[in-house]
Scaffold this motif. Structure first.
Motif, PDB file in Angstrom:
ATOM      1  N   VAL A   1     -58.118  10.059  26.260  1.00 15.58           N
ATOM      2  CA  VAL A   1     -56.905   9.659  25.556  1.00 15.58           C
ATOM      3  C   VAL A   1     -56.938   8.146  25.354  1.00 15.58           C
ATOM      4  CG1 VAL A   1     -55.502   9.417  27.652  1.00 15.58           C
ATOM      5  CG2 VAL A   1     -54.380   9.874  25.477  1.00 15.58           C
ATOM      6  N   PHE A   2     -56.542   7.709  24.163  1.00 17.16           N
ATOM      7  CA  PHE A   2     -56.469   6.294  23.838  1.00 17.16           C
ATOM      8  C   PHE A   2     -55.042   5.787  24.053  1.00 17.16           C
ATOM      9  CE2 PHE A   2     -60.216   7.636  21.535  1.00 17.16           C
ATOM     10  CZ  PHE A   2     -61.077   6.546  21.653  1.00 17.16           C
ATOM     11  N   VAL A   3     -54.920   4.599  24.647  1.00 16.38           N
ATOM     12  CA  VAL A   3     -53.644   3.893  24.732  1.00 16.38           C
ATOM     13  C   VAL A   3     -53.782   2.668  23.835  1.00 16.38           C
ATOM     14  CG1 VAL A   3     -52.057   2.607  26.207  1.00 16.38           C
ATOM     15  CG2 VAL A   3     -53.118   4.706  27.051  1.00 16.38           C
ATOM     16  N   VAL A   4     -53.058   2.672  22.709  1.00 19.79           N
ATOM     17  CA  VAL A   4     -53.250   1.663  21.665  1.00 19.79           C
ATOM     18  C   VAL A   4     -52.128   0.626  21.763  1.00 19.79           C
ATOM     19  CG1 VAL A   4     -53.676   1.293  19.218  1.00 19.79           C
ATOM     20  CG2 VAL A   4     -54.198   3.519  20.236  1.00 19.79           C
ATOM     21  N   HIS A   5     -52.501  -0.623  21.985  1.00 17.57           N
ATOM     22  CA  HIS A   5     -51.488  -1.674  22.170  1.00 17.57           C
ATOM     23  C   HIS A   5     -50.766  -1.990  20.867  1.00 17.57           C
ATOM     24  CE1 HIS A   5     -53.634  -4.979  20.170  1.00 17.57           C
ATOM     25  NE2 HIS A   5     -54.738  -4.622  20.795  1.00 17.57           N
ATOM     26  N   GLY A   6     -49.603  -2.634  20.983  1.00 14.81           N
ATOM     27  CA  GLY A   6     -48.815  -3.030  19.822  1.00 14.81           C
ATOM     28  C   GLY A   6     -49.233  -4.394  19.320  1.00 14.81           C
ATOM     29  N   GLY A   7     -48.435  -4.932  18.437  1.00 17.56           N
ATOM     30  CA  GLY A   7     -48.718  -6.267  17.913  1.00 17.56           C
ATOM     31  C   GLY A   7     -48.758  -6.313  16.390  1.00 17.56           C
TER      32      GLY A   7
ATOM     33  N   SER B   1     -44.968   0.827  19.049  1.00 22.49           N
ATOM     34  CA  SER B   1     -44.843  -0.184  18.010  1.00 22.49           C
ATOM     35  C   SER B   1     -46.043  -0.085  17.062  1.00 22.49           C
ATOM     36  CB  SER B   1     -44.696  -1.572  18.644  1.00 22.49           C
ATOM     37  OG  SER B   1     -44.300  -2.521  17.686  1.00 22.49           O
ATOM     38  N   GLN B   2     -46.865  -1.148  16.939  1.00 26.43           N
ATOM     39  CA  GLN B   2     -48.047  -1.037  16.082  1.00 26.43           C
ATOM     40  C   GLN B   2     -49.008   0.014  16.626  1.00 26.43           C
ATOM     41  OE1 GLN B   2     -48.303  -2.291  13.235  1.00 26.43           O
ATOM     42  NE2 GLN B   2     -50.461  -2.288  12.645  1.00 26.43           N
ATOM     43  N   GLY B   3     -49.039   0.168  17.948  1.00 24.07           N
ATOM     44  CA  GLY B   3     -49.826   1.246  18.544  1.00 24.07           C
ATOM     45  C   GLY B   3     -49.276   2.608  18.165  1.00 24.07           C
ATOM     46  N   GLY B   4     -47.936   2.691  18.008  1.00 25.03           N
ATOM     47  CA  GLY B   4     -47.320   3.932  17.540  1.00 25.03           C
ATOM     48  C   GLY B   4     -47.681   4.211  16.095  1.00 25.03           C
ATOM     49  N   TYR B   5     -47.699   3.149  15.265  1.00 23.91           N
ATOM     50  CA  TYR B   5     -48.135   3.296  13.871  1.00 23.91           C
ATOM     51  C   TYR B   5     -49.561   3.827  13.807  1.00 23.91           C
ATOM     52  CZ  TYR B   5     -50.667   1.739   9.731  1.00 23.91           C
ATOM     53  OH  TYR B   5     -51.509   1.684   8.646  1.00 23.91           O
ATOM     54  N   ILE B   6     -50.453   3.259  14.612  1.00 25.24           N
ATOM     55  CA  ILE B   6     -51.858   3.686  14.577  1.00 25.24           C
ATOM     56  C   ILE B   6     -51.980   5.144  15.010  1.00 25.24           C
ATOM     57  CG2 ILE B   6     -54.129   3.294  15.611  1.00 25.24           C
ATOM     58  CD1 ILE B   6     -53.351   0.280  15.703  1.00 25.24           C
ATOM     59  N   SER B   7     -51.232   5.541  16.040  1.00 26.16           N
ATOM     60  CA  SER B   7     -51.267   6.940  16.469  1.00 26.16           C
ATOM     61  C   SER B   7     -50.711   7.865  15.389  1.00 26.16           C
ATOM     62  CB  SER B   7     -50.488   7.113  17.776  1.00 26.16           C
ATOM     63  OG  SER B   7     -51.185   6.495  18.841  1.00 26.16           O
ATOM     64  N   ALA B   8     -49.659   7.427  14.694  1.00 31.75           N
ATOM     65  CA  ALA B   8     -49.118   8.219  13.585  1.00 31.75           C
ATOM     66  C   ALA B   8     -50.136   8.319  12.458  1.00 31.75           C
ATOM     67  CB  ALA B   8     -47.819   7.592  13.073  1.00 31.75           C
ATOM     68  N   PHE B   9     -50.836   7.223  12.198  1.00 34.84           N
ATOM     69  CA  PHE B   9     -51.868   7.207  11.160  1.00 34.84           C
ATOM     70  C   PHE B   9     -52.985   8.191  11.510  1.00 34.84           C
ATOM     71  CE2 PHE B   9     -55.445   5.633   8.716  1.00 34.84           C
ATOM     72  CZ  PHE B   9     -54.872   5.157   7.542  1.00 34.84           C
ATOM     73  N   LEU B  10     -53.384   8.211  12.781  1.00 40.42           N
ATOM     74  CA  LEU B  10     -54.418   9.151  13.221  1.00 40.42           C
ATOM     75  C   LEU B  10     -53.935  10.592  13.095  1.00 40.42           C
ATOM     76  CD1 LEU B  10     -55.668   7.224  16.397  1.00 40.42           C
ATOM     77  CD2 LEU B  10     -56.813   7.371  14.179  1.00 40.42           C
ATOM     78  N   SER B  11     -52.644  10.808  13.318  1.00 38.65           N
ATOM     79  CA  SER B  11     -52.079  12.157  13.192  1.00 38.65           C
ATOM     80  C   SER B  11     -52.254  12.723  11.788  1.00 38.65           C
ATOM     81  CB  SER B  11     -50.580  12.143  13.533  1.00 38.65           C
ATOM     82  OG  SER B  11     -50.363  12.014  14.899  1.00 38.65           O
ATOM     83  N   THR B  12     -52.113  11.854  10.790  1.00 39.60           N
ATOM     84  CA  THR B  12     -52.123  12.337   9.405  1.00 39.60           C
ATOM     85  C   THR B  12     -53.430  12.057   8.667  1.00 39.60           C
ATOM     86  OG1 THR B  12     -51.109  10.274   8.610  1.00 39.60           O
ATOM     87  CG2 THR B  12     -49.623  12.059   9.235  1.00 39.60           C
ATOM     88  N   HIS B  13     -54.338  11.253   9.268  1.00 38.49           N
ATOM     89  CA  HIS B  13     -55.566  10.874   8.566  1.00 38.49           C
ATOM     90  C   HIS B  13     -56.851  11.321   9.247  1.00 38.49           C
ATOM     91  CE1 HIS B  13     -52.761   8.246   6.453  1.00 38.49           C
ATOM     92  NE2 HIS B  13     -53.720   7.931   5.599  1.00 38.49           N
ATOM     93  N   SER B  14     -56.762  11.769  10.497  1.00 35.97           N
ATOM     94  CA  SER B  14     -57.977  12.114  11.235  1.00 35.97           C
ATOM     95  C   SER B  14     -57.899  13.539  11.755  1.00 35.97           C
ATOM     96  CB  SER B  14     -58.176  11.147  12.413  1.00 35.97           C
ATOM     97  OG  SER B  14     -59.278  11.522  13.202  1.00 35.97           O
TER      98      SER B  14
END
Length: 716
Positions: A479-485, A570-583
């Motif tokens: 599991v990846f933990v993606v930081h914000g920023g 935050s930005q880590g949430g955006y990246i996880s959402a992006f992975l949900s719909t793009h990967s």
């Protein structure tokens, strides 16, 4: 030897940690706070401690309430303290005798937001409660969007004046006491200024400060700096001695607006009040542009823009390095500067040459220093919690230096950006606390920095957490933990804030799930160029960085590619959402306070210039970028089960983002759950709600990665 245990979520969330530190003028006393969870009252409290070097002992000074903003002044301790009652607001307390009872100096209805002290003189910020009440009585509770004047006021006083006033109050009746004038001079009313003050410092004859146009963060770059020259003691005398029904007007002052560059902020002042530290961005004002720091004499601040800029550029010591500055402190030898570097941080002294401290296995987390160069520093390493340490000025000044080229073979990041004239000092230091004793018998896994190549050849770093009994011949879920920023980073720390408050990484590794914290493109610690590889590549670049890590770890043979998850805030949430719909590589994701649609985000958040900086314009100017890089752009291709967590009152990423993603996934029949945290802002700030976030993420990924029944209910 007692058996090691696997700590529960409640145990890891409740680990106490050192928060703020402050060292006194002679380096003998260090005040610090330890943050603890009060689950019963559902709040976090900061308890005050003192390390006394003469006694070689840590002494607890507070057992109730919560302490912040600790400051020394001539070996007297000042701080903000919030009492235990729920109605209590932060007030300034004064400790003339360190181990005696503190004296409450203020009783502001709205509480004190911040203060600064020098030689007994105090300037503090509070909200003008009368103005708020009068405005609400006249207009009701309304907000004029982006046009509200600040309701903060700045009051000048002195410790002696307050003590005299309190002494008089205690001797007379309440009726008589109500007729006494409080010894607070309203600086804001004298200046007739409605701007929002961002930073302020006491100087010999007045104050120096930086403002922005209004409280709203869209004005973050619209800064101005001023010198306010006034004989405050005479002004305060006149104010105290005026008649009760007499208006007060003081005209013997000068307000000098400095010709500073756009976005510049005064962030520090020398002990003798002769120099200030100015933080500004030389290249441009983009969010992803690194700050530079410069030290300049107060006498030169009145120069015209061209000459002032020349001085600032000449003294911009951080410009010699391609770094992301963190804390700074002017000392006798130059500037003590911490900066982020790779998956950690470094600390050094900038003067004619750069003296880099070598702490061995430890990395600095935060620090404070006095004028003579005694340093109190929080040090962390990958098998301990951050602990308080002391480095005396004699220790590091008298230590034989080592040329950097003889040292850099041990520095895995030396080739990222070469540093100019630098020497390495390995000072003796003493670890003064033992917070880590609370976790000595816990299985926490191990953390290590790893590197891999993205598909475009860019080297990416991250931190890998593995179980104690890791077996390289076994295949693990990941599991990846993606930081914000994105201008932040993940550090090689045993138990960081996110591990205690959002993501149960310890419990994952103790259930044989590997964790990676990727420092994707856009992160700090790798120089300016790395921070700005973004724009229309947003989302796609981070996706490649993370998927390349999966490929790298899979080649090593210990990752099960059919069991991969991602979570972030935050930005880590955006990246996880992006992975949900793009990967298609993820079996589950968790989206914390994440952006789902950039236009929705732009029109409703409190820092819309963030989006225009990263996407090159507004959604009306760059509609194709806003659409292309949004998770919602490929919602019709989404198939990943998605957990969504969001604060009800989030202004940074408004809750419409969570509801938009939730509704779209629901309509497509994709397993999804949305949890809204009532009253919470962008971050989750109460302990019980933090436990809920942790438990939800635990059951979500244990279900999708390890096949455990999904159950969002939890018991202590």
């Amino acid at each position: 030897m007692s058996e090691m245990i696997k700590p529960s979520i409640e145990q890891t969330a409740g680990v106490p940690f050192i928060n703020s530190i402050s060292i006194n003028d002679n380096g003998k006393l260090i005040a610090y706070t330890i943050t603890e969870q009060n689950i019963r009252e559902n709040k976090k409290i900061n308890l005050l401690y003192i390390y006394d070097s003469d006694k070689d002992k840590n002494i607890q000074l507070s057992t109730t309430g919560s302490v912040s903003n600790i400051q020394w002044d001539n070996d007297k301790l000042y701080l903000l303290r919030t009492e235990k009652s729920s109605e209590s607001k932060p007030q300034i307390f004064y400790h003339p005798n360190i181990y005696g009872e503190g004296i409450q100096l203020t009783s502001e209805k709205s509480g004190v937001n911040s203060f600064t002290v020098k030689n007994g003189v105090l300037i503090f910020q509070t909200v003008d409660s009368k103005l708020v009440e009068n405005t609400e009585e006249k207009y009701g509770q309304i907000i004029h969007e982006e046009e509200e004047n600040s309701k903060n006021i700045y009051l000048y006083t002195s410790t002696d004046r307050i003590l005299e006033y309190l002494n008089n109050i205690n001797r007379i009746s309440k009726t008589a006491g109500d007729k006494l004038t409080r010894p607070y001079l309203n600086i804001s009313s004298i200046m007739e200024m409605n701007e929002t003050v961002q930073s302020y410092f006491i100087i010999e004859k007045g104050m120096i400060f930086t403002t922005r146009t209004r409280d709203d963060l869209i004005y973050l770059k619209n800064t101005s700096s001023y010198i306010f020259e006034i004989d405050m003691e005479n002004a305060l005398d006149a104010y105290i001695n005026k008649k009760l029904d007499e208006d007060f007007k003081w005209e013997e002052f000068r307000l000098i607006k400095l010709d500073m560059p756009e976005g510049a902020t005064i962030n520090g002042i020398s002990s003798d009040m002769s120099e200030v530290l100015v933080s500004f961005k030389i290249r441009d004002q983009k969010f992803y542009t690194q700050h530079d720091n410069s030290v300049i004499s107060i006498d030169k601040l009145s120069l015209v823009r061209a000459q002032l800029m020349k001085e600032l550029m000449k003294n911009a010591y951080t410009r010699k390095l391609d770094i992301s500055p963190a804390g700074s402190k002017i000392i006798r030898d130059g500037v003590l500067q911490m900066y982020y570097w790779g998956t950690g941080a470094k600390l050094g002294v900038f003067s004619n040459e750069f003296k880099l401290f070598n702490f061995g296995e430890y990395m600095p987390i935060s620090f404070d220093a006095n004028e003579q160069g005694d340093i109190a520093v929080l040090l962390s390493k990958n098998d301990r919690l951050p602990e308080l340490a002391l480095i005396t000025s004699d220790e590091w000044r008298n230590k034989p230096p080592v040329r950097y080229r003889d040292f850099e073979k041990d520095d895995k990041l030396a080739n990222y950006h070469p540093l100019p004239q630098r020497i390495v000092i390995s000072p003796e230091y003493s670890i003064l606390t033992n917070i880590s004793k609370s976790i000595d018998k816990w299985k926490l896994g191990s953390v290590e920095t790893i590197t891999w190549k993205a598909s475009d050849g860019l080297e990416i770093e991250g931190v890998l957490r593995k179980p104690v009994d890791f077996d390289s011949n076994k295949k693990y879920p990941l599991v990846f933990v993606v930081h914000g920023g994105p201008t932040w980073l993940s550090r090689e720390i045993l138990l960081d804030h996110q591990d205690r408050s959002y993501y149960p990484t310890i419990q994952f590794v103790n259930n044989d799930i590997l964790v990676v914290y990727p420092n994707y493109r856009g992160s700090m610690g790798r120089g300016q160029r790395f921070m700005e590889i973004y724009g229309e590549n947003m989302g796609f670049g981070e996706q490649d960085d993370i998927e390349s890590c999966i490929k790298y770890l899979s080649k090593l043979g210990f990752v099960d590619e059919s069991k991969i998850g991602s979570m972030g805030w935050s930005q880590g949430g955006y990246i996880s959402a992006f992975l949900s719909t793009h990967s298609g590589k993820f079996v589950a994701t968790s989206v914390g306070a994440g952006i789902s649609d950039w236009k929705t985000y732009y029109i409703s958040n409190d820092i819309r210039q963030w989006t225009t900086d990263y996407l090159g314009g507004t959604p009306y100017e760059k509609p194709e970028y806003y659409k292309k890089t949004a998770p919602m752009n490929r919602i019709e291709e989404a198939s990943t089960p998605t957990l969504i967590q969001h604060g009800e009152n989030d202004q940074r990423v408004p809750i419409a983002n969570a509801k938009e993603l939730y509704r779209a996934l629901k309509e497509r029949g994709i397993p999804t759950h949305l949890f809204i945290y009532k009253g919470m802002p962008h971050g989750i700030t109460r302990p019980v709600e933090n436990l809920s976030v942790l438990h939800q993420n635990f059951t979500w990924f244990m279900h999708h990665l390890n096949g455990i029944e999904l159950n969002f209910e939890w018991n202590e």
